[in-house]
Motif scaffolding. Sequence first.
Motif, PDB file in Angstrom:
ATOM      1  N   GLU A 103      37.368  35.576  33.162  1.00 17.20           N
ATOM      2  CA  GLU A 103      38.029  36.869  33.297  1.00 17.20           C
ATOM      3  C   GLU A 103      39.267  36.760  34.173  1.00 17.20           C
ATOM      4  N   LYS A 104      39.159  36.081  35.308  1.00 17.65           N
ATOM      5  CA  LYS A 104      40.307  35.964  36.212  1.00 17.65           C
ATOM      6  C   LYS A 104      41.427  35.172  35.550  1.00 17.65           C
ATOM      7  N   LEU A 105      41.087  34.187  34.729  1.00 17.68           N
ATOM      8  CA  LEU A 105      42.106  33.445  33.988  1.00 17.68           C
ATOM      9  C   LEU A 105      42.822  34.351  32.993  1.00 17.68           C
ATOM     10  N   LEU A 106      42.052  35.140  32.242  1.00 15.92           N
ATOM     11  CA  LEU A 106      42.643  36.037  31.258  1.00 15.92           C
ATOM     12  C   LEU A 106      43.570  37.052  31.921  1.00 15.92           C
ATOM     13  N   ARG A 107      43.147  37.583  33.045  1.00 14.59           N
ATOM     14  CA  ARG A 107      43.939  38.616  33.714  1.00 14.59           C
ATOM     15  C   ARG A 107      45.160  38.031  34.417  1.00 14.59           C
ATOM     16  N   THR A 108      45.057  36.800  34.903  1.00 13.50           N
ATOM     17  CA  THR A 108      46.161  36.172  35.617  1.00 13.50           C
ATOM     18  C   THR A 108      47.206  35.626  34.656  1.00 13.50           C
ATOM     19  N   LEU A 109      46.750  35.052  33.537  1.00 15.61           N
ATOM     20  CA  LEU A 109      47.670  34.409  32.597  1.00 15.61           C
ATOM     21  C   LEU A 109      48.292  35.378  31.612  1.00 15.61           C
ATOM     22  N   GLY A 110      47.701  36.553  31.436  1.00 14.88           N
ATOM     23  CA  GLY A 110      48.249  37.523  30.496  1.00 14.88           C
ATOM     24  C   GLY A 110      48.247  36.981  29.071  1.00 14.88           C
ATOM     25  N   GLN A 111      49.421  36.951  28.456  1.00 17.16           N
ATOM     26  CA  GLN A 111      49.521  36.535  27.055  1.00 17.16           C
ATOM     27  C   GLN A 111      49.418  35.026  26.879  1.00 17.16           C
ATOM     28  N   GLU A 112      49.511  34.265  27.963  1.00 15.62           N
ATOM     29  CA  GLU A 112      49.567  32.816  27.849  1.00 15.62           C
ATOM     30  C   GLU A 112      48.172  32.193  27.683  1.00 15.62           C
ATOM     31  N   VAL A 113      48.001  31.429  26.654  1.00 14.14           N
ATOM     32  CA  VAL A 113      46.819  30.592  26.340  1.00 14.14           C
ATOM     33  C   VAL A 113      45.453  31.258  26.544  1.00 14.14           C
ATOM     34  N   PRO A 114      45.272  32.550  26.289  1.00 16.77           N
ATOM     35  CA  PRO A 114      43.956  33.145  26.575  1.00 16.77           C
ATOM     36  C   PRO A 114      42.836  32.622  25.680  1.00 16.77           C
ATOM     37  N   HIS A 115      43.143  32.361  24.407  1.00 18.28           N
ATOM     38  CA  HIS A 115      42.088  31.972  23.470  1.00 18.28           C
ATOM     39  C   HIS A 115      41.798  30.472  23.501  1.00 18.28           C
ATOM     40  N   ALA A 116      42.633  29.700  24.176  1.00 11.47           N
ATOM     41  CA  ALA A 116      42.437  28.257  24.240  1.00 11.47           C
ATOM     42  C   ALA A 116      41.652  27.843  25.481  1.00 11.47           C
ATOM     43  N   ILE A 117      41.058  28.818  26.181  1.00 10.27           N
ATOM     44  CA  ILE A 117      40.373  28.545  27.443  1.00 10.27           C
ATOM     45  C   ILE A 117      38.885  28.833  27.325  1.00 10.27           C
ATOM     46  N   THR A 118      38.088  27.939  27.885  1.00 14.69           N
ATOM     47  CA  THR A 118      36.678  28.232  28.109  1.00 14.69           C
ATOM     48  C   THR A 118      36.280  27.592  29.430  1.00 14.69           C
ATOM     49  N   VAL A 119      35.151  28.018  29.978  1.00 13.71           N
ATOM     50  CA  VAL A 119      34.731  27.564  31.306  1.00 13.71           C
ATOM     51  C   VAL A 119      33.321  27.007  31.226  1.00 13.71           C
ATOM     52  N   GLU A 120      33.111  25.866  31.850  1.00 10.00           N
ATOM     53  CA  GLU A 120      31.793  25.216  31.898  1.00 10.00           C
ATOM     54  C   GLU A 120      31.400  24.984  33.357  1.00 10.00           C
ATOM     55  N   ILE A 121      30.216  25.430  33.750  1.00 11.17           N
ATOM     56  CA  ILE A 121      29.732  25.235  35.120  1.00 11.17           C
ATOM     57  C   ILE A 121      29.049  23.865  35.205  1.00 11.17           C
ATOM     58  N   GLU A 122      29.599  22.995  36.044  1.00  7.33           N
ATOM     59  CA  GLU A 122      29.022  21.661  36.227  1.00  7.33           C
ATOM     60  C   GLU A 122      27.950  21.656  37.307  1.00  7.33           C
ATOM     61  N   GLN A 123      28.154  22.454  38.362  1.00  8.29           N
ATOM     62  CA  GLN A 123      27.184  22.498  39.459  1.00  8.29           C
ATOM     63  C   GLN A 123      27.016  23.931  39.947  1.00  8.29           C
ATOM     64  N   PHE A 124      25.771  24.321  40.147  1.00  2.06           N
ATOM     65  CA  PHE A 124      25.454  25.619  40.756  1.00  2.06           C
ATOM     66  C   PHE A 124      24.282  25.350  41.692  1.00  2.06           C
ATOM     67  N   LYS A 125      24.581  25.228  42.971  1.00  2.00           N
ATOM     68  CA  LYS A 125      23.570  24.781  43.937  1.00  2.00           C
ATOM     69  C   LYS A 125      23.519  25.742  45.123  1.00  2.00           C
ATOM     70  N   THR A 126      22.319  26.219  45.437  1.00  2.50           N
ATOM     71  CA  THR A 126      22.130  27.151  46.544  1.00  2.50           C
ATOM     72  C   THR A 126      21.658  26.397  47.777  1.00  2.50           C
ATOM     73  N   GLU A 127      22.374  26.576  48.890  1.00  2.00           N
ATOM     74  CA  GLU A 127      22.011  25.954  50.172  1.00  2.00           C
ATOM     75  C   GLU A 127      22.013  27.041  51.239  1.00  2.00           C
ATOM     76  N   ASP A 128      20.828  27.446  51.707  1.00  3.46           N
ATOM     77  CA  ASP A 128      20.718  28.515  52.698  1.00  3.46           C
ATOM     78  C   ASP A 128      21.504  29.740  52.220  1.00  3.46           C
ATOM     79  N   ASN A 129      22.556  30.127  52.968  1.00 11.12           N
ATOM     80  CA  ASN A 129      23.331  31.314  52.590  1.00 11.12           C
ATOM     81  C   ASN A 129      24.653  30.919  51.932  1.00 11.12           C
ATOM     82  N   LEU A 130      24.668  29.775  51.234  1.00 12.17           N
ATOM     83  CA  LEU A 130      25.879  29.290  50.586  1.00 12.17           C
ATOM     84  C   LEU A 130      25.548  28.806  49.173  1.00 12.17           C
ATOM     85  N   ILE A 131      26.380  29.203  48.203  1.00 10.11           N
ATOM     86  CA  ILE A 131      26.240  28.704  46.839  1.00 10.11           C
ATOM     87  C   ILE A 131      27.439  27.809  46.538  1.00 10.11           C
ATOM     88  N   ARG A 132      27.164  26.571  46.141  1.00  7.91           N
ATOM     89  CA  ARG A 132      28.223  25.624  45.778  1.00  7.91           C
ATOM     90  C   ARG A 132      28.368  25.604  44.260  1.00  7.91           C
TER      91      ARG A 132
END
Length: 293
Positions: free
Chosen positions: A195-224
């Motif tokens: 969403e932030k990419l679509l809103r920041t880039l506007g008309q530029e390359v919106p449909h050529a973008i996708t996002v993949e999460i490589e790591q989602f790790k919870t440590e105490d009160n921090l998420i990496r």
Amino acid sequence: MKSGYVALVGRPNVGKSTLLNHLLGQKISITSRRPQTTRHRIHGIKTTEIGQAVFVDTPGIHASQKRAMNRYLNKTAGSVFQDVDVIVWLVDRTAWVSEDELVLERIKASGVPVILAINKVDRIEDKDQLLPFLQEANESHEFAALMPISALRGTNLEELEQTIMSLLPEGELIFSEDQVTDRSSRFLAAEIIREKLLRTLGQEVPHAITVEIEQFKTEDNLIRISALIWVERDGQKAIVIGHKGEVLKKVGERSRLDMERLFESKVFLQLWVKVKEGWSDDERALRSLGYGS
């Protein structure tokens, strides 16, 4: 108790995701002015003292079938018509185009109660146009209800929700009372970044973008969180990164703030940009990036 599935359908950019978020009272589905912002079927769950409505946000149905991504989006949107108890069909004010006809064909074949919601009525300058449009629309299909609404402004949403609940069958809760979506935190994090990419880039390359999460790790009160942003060409990669990394930094900061509000935790976010040529027109690549059947 009432309970059941409610599909939010329509052509691209009619306000389906905005409506879902306002009905739930919190943000589950990302929004932007770009078509094809919603790419997946997303469940938003609302439980009240009289029952539970499971709203199904879908990609917009569109005429183009040229690329694998277009075919995936239409297949995802089309599959919902046979799987729900109520359909809310959104149209954009009094504008009726060929893609609305495609939706109408699916609706007629569904055999499901349909509410026609005329969205963005707050932006209709000549209100006298509304009544003739409602009369013409009513002749096209036997709707359970026709309702002028504004998903963004909240106009008539309480009445819409009451009508939906009246049409749902009796039944036990489908999900637990405190559940708001069936999607994982990893999925929601990826969608926030997109969403932030679509809103920041506007008309530029919106449909050529996708996002993949490589790591989602919870440590105490921090998420990496480590995420890969995939584009299709080197030129697009340069646009996403920006001069001296300014665009990527801006996207990262905005994404992190949204994630911290959503997950109620501090977030450490790393973003990387990589090129996967032609991923949006490659069915194997789409499956590997989470666009399953």
